[in-house]
Design an enzyme around this catalytic site. Structure first.
Site, PDB file in Angstrom:
ATOM      1  CB  CYS A  84     -12.053  12.580   1.764  1.00 57.66           C
ATOM      2  SG  CYS A  84     -11.361  14.234   1.547  1.00 57.66           S
ATOM      3  CG  HIS A 179      -8.746  11.046   5.091  1.00 51.37           C
ATOM      4  ND1 HIS A 179      -8.727  10.325   3.918  1.00 51.37           N
ATOM      5  CD2 HIS A 179      -8.799  12.360   4.739  1.00 51.37           C
ATOM      6  CE1 HIS A 179      -8.736  11.167   2.895  1.00 51.37           C
ATOM      7  NE2 HIS A 179      -8.787  12.410   3.357  1.00 51.37           N
ATOM      8  CD  GLU A 181      -8.297   6.942   5.076  1.00 49.85           C
ATOM      9  OE1 GLU A 181      -8.076   7.587   4.039  1.00 49.85           O
ATOM     10  OE2 GLU A 181      -9.377   7.021   5.709  1.00 49.85           O
ATOM     11  CB  SER A 233      17.349  -7.023  -3.446  1.00 49.76           C
ATOM     12  OG  SER A 233      16.347  -7.122  -2.448  1.00 49.76           O
ATOM     13  N   GLY A 234      18.302  -9.267  -1.178  1.00 48.11           N
ATOM     14  CA  GLY A 234      18.646  -9.349   0.239  1.00 48.11           C
ATOM     15  C   GLY A 234      17.641  -8.629   1.112  1.00 48.11           C
ATOM     16  N   GLY A 235      16.706  -7.913   0.484  1.00 46.49           N
ATOM     17  CA  GLY A 235      15.648  -7.251   1.238  1.00 46.49           C
ATOM     18  C   GLY A 235      14.579  -8.245   1.667  1.00 46.49           C
ATOM     19  CB  VAL A 236      11.727  -7.850   4.024  1.00 46.00           C
ATOM     20  CG1 VAL A 236      10.576  -8.718   4.510  1.00 46.00           C
ATOM     21  CG2 VAL A 236      12.556  -7.356   5.202  1.00 46.00           C
ATOM     22  CG  ASP A 237       9.208  -6.646  -0.044  1.00 50.29           C
ATOM     23  OD1 ASP A 237       8.693  -6.939   1.052  1.00 50.29           O
ATOM     24  OD2 ASP A 237       9.250  -5.485  -0.481  1.00 50.29           O
ATOM     25  CB  SER A 238      13.754 -10.248  -3.204  1.00 48.62           C
ATOM     26  OG  SER A 238      14.838  -9.873  -2.376  1.00 48.62           O
ATOM     27  CB  SER A 239      14.661 -12.505   1.698  1.00 50.04           C
ATOM     28  OG  SER A 239      15.809 -11.761   1.371  1.00 50.04           O
TER      29      SER A 239
END
Length: 529
Positions: A84, A179, A181, A233-239
């Protein structure tokens, strides 16, 4: 470093998708801002750089400095693909011409492949009634290349765009106005695969098990005998970050869970249950009263996000000071956070909404940063979590914003509003988990990409037991998406929605009306604030 592809970002909303699609091919891709020099590129070549992709942009060629595409990139001798705006930059830099199109193209269009090419050959396309090769693609542009640079040939066009693809195979330079992608471009992944595997000759050697092993080794080496603190936090990333770091340094890691009062129902209990078998040091801090006090009277969603981010820093810093002798701050930062932060600093992309993050902590606390997931996308983080043995129920939890329910309560955040929303959201998620989608064979929770409830601070008239009521409104929101850049509202069956509505109205005091959001993204965002 393994063989890899470098993506130069000019601010497109789709830039991250390019990297994700390439990584899905087993090839490492890295996104970098466009203010780079020749030494940087040469150093990358020395460690395995095999090709460069120039992203799209919200900018117009007429409104931008064309020197953002350094000519040495096109002369360095490795393959380059412009997408693009990237194609327009390439054409402009090499002596072609770019003009404002009389017929702008936004959405799905039919691309006609006009001549053989290294980039598009071997891509299976459909034939129209005139026996012409057709490929359905997504266009999003107002400018267009109107004159090819010397040495290039046209490889594709549309009814409104006379040059929708170009290439100079002798110099390994390629351009696409559409695009590849995005999922709306049929066979877009095959086009990227052709560039990455056939033209750049990259091998598939990017995998999660290798990443885990290398990361644990690197953390051990970097941290040594130092102590680390992590905001959980209990979220996926920090866990996932917590468990990965714990595998490397054990008891030298301490996590801090700060409850700002706007968490999901029983979030603390779920975190305790999930981490009970890992023997990780976790401090649980209930700071909800403080956060409610700071949020009192605040209506603007951006201001709510900033207040929660700032107060989180203060609470977290206080807990870290109590521990003493902490040398490292660990975060669950993932690659989209890094890219968006870089773009915000360099002004290369538009801000839709701010992201809650604890990136300000090291500056205040004089700590070194430890971010083991900072080069991974969400789907890659989930793969690592599964490799580490984290339960699928935890890994595939739906996304939850850092400010929590504060940005799912429209307007001012009050404790009574949070209580209502926690109950309604919990019923919604329960029913999605407990009911089967006959088409997918999975629960409705696992069949949609994200689902949640929203609290509206408006009242409507209702009737219960022959009595007039005047109570609040709950909105249910569920979407399906592959990349969270675009999303369609989920067609949950009427009978299930009716059951959910009845439960919320009957079980949650203060609610007498439930509505369902049928807005797509765009024009709406997935979250309401």
């Amino acid at each position: 470093m393994n063989q890899h592809i470098l993506i130069i970002d000019y601010g497109s909303q789709f830039t991250q998708l390019i990297a994700r699609r390439i990584r899905e091919l087993g090839v490492y891709a890295e996104v970098i801002h466009n203010n780079i020099d020749k030494e940087f590129i040469n150093n990358k070549i020395d460690v395995g750089l095999k090709g460069i992709i120039l992203s799209g942009s919200h900018e117009s060629i007429d409104n931008n400095d064309h020197d953002t595409l350094k000519k040495f990139i096109l002369e360095i001798g490795i393959p380059v693909l412009g997408i693009c705006y990237g194609m327009q930059l390439m054409a402009n830099q090499l002596g072609g011409q770019v003009s404002l199109s009389t017929n702008r193209e936004y959405g799905e269009v039919e691309l006609i492949i006009s001549s053989p090419s290294k980039l598009l050959d071997g891509i299976q396309v459909i034939k129209n009634n005139d026996d012409v090769n057709i490929l359905k693609v997504l266009m999003s542009h107002g400018d267009t290349v109107t004159k090819l640079p010397d040495g290039f040939k046209k490889i594709a066009y549309t009814n409104s765009c006379p040059i929708a693809g170009m290439e100079d195979s002798n110099r390994n330079l390629y351009g696409l106005q559409f695009h590849p992608e995005v999922t709306h471009t049929i066979l877009g992944n095959k086009i990227l695969k052709r560039f990455v595997k056939n033209i750049c000759q990259c091998e598939s050697n990017w995998s999660m098990p290798n990443y885990i092993e290398n990361t644990i080794s690197r953390i051990k080496s970097e941290v040594g005998d130092d102590k680390v603190i992590l905001g959980l936090s209990g979220g996926v990333d920090s866990s996932v970050a917590a468990i990965l770091i714990h595998k490397a340094i054990g008891e030298k890691l301490t996590c801090v869970f700060v409850d700002h009062g706007c968490m999901r129902l029983n979030e603390k209990k779920q975190v305790e249950k999930m981490f009970s078998s890992y023997h990780i040091n976790i401090i649980y801090k209930d700071a909800s009263d403080l956060f409610f006090q700071k949020l009192s009277g605040i209506i603007d969603p951006e201001e709510k996000r900033k207040i929660i981010g700032a107060e989180f820093i203060n609470v977290f810093q206080s807990e870290a000071n109590k521990l003493g002798n902490i040398k490292w701050l660990a975060q669950g930062t993932i690659y989209p956070d890094v890219i968006e932060s870089s773009n915000a600093k360099n002004g290369s992309s538009k801000v839709i909404k701010s992201h809650h993050n604890v990136g300000g902590l090291p500056e205040k606390m004089n700590l070194k940063l430890l971010e083991p997931l900072k080069y991974l996308f969400k789907d890659e983080v989930r793969k690592i979590g599964l490799e580490l043995g984290i339960s699928p129920e935890m890994i595939f939890r739906h996304p939850f914003p850092g400010p929590g329910l504060a940005v799912r309560i429209i307007g001012e955040v009050k404790p009574e509003f949070v209580k209502i929303l926690q109950g309604a959201d919990n019923i919604f998620i329960q029913e999605l988990r407990n009911n089967l989608n006959q088409l997918t064979g999975k629960s409705w929770y696992d069949s949609v990409s994200q689902a949640f409830a929203v609290f509206l601070p408006i009242k409507s008239v209702g009737v219960m037991g022959d009595h007039r009521t005047y109570e609040y409104v709950i909105v249910l929101r569920a979407v399906n998406t592959l990349d969270f850049m675009t999303a369609n509202w989920s067609k949950i069956p009427d009978d299930l929605l009716s059951k959910i509505s009845s439960r919320i109205i009957n079980e949650i005091p203060g609610v007498n009306r439930v509505v369902y959001d049928i807005s797509n993204k765009p024009p709406a965002t997935i979250e309401w604030e």
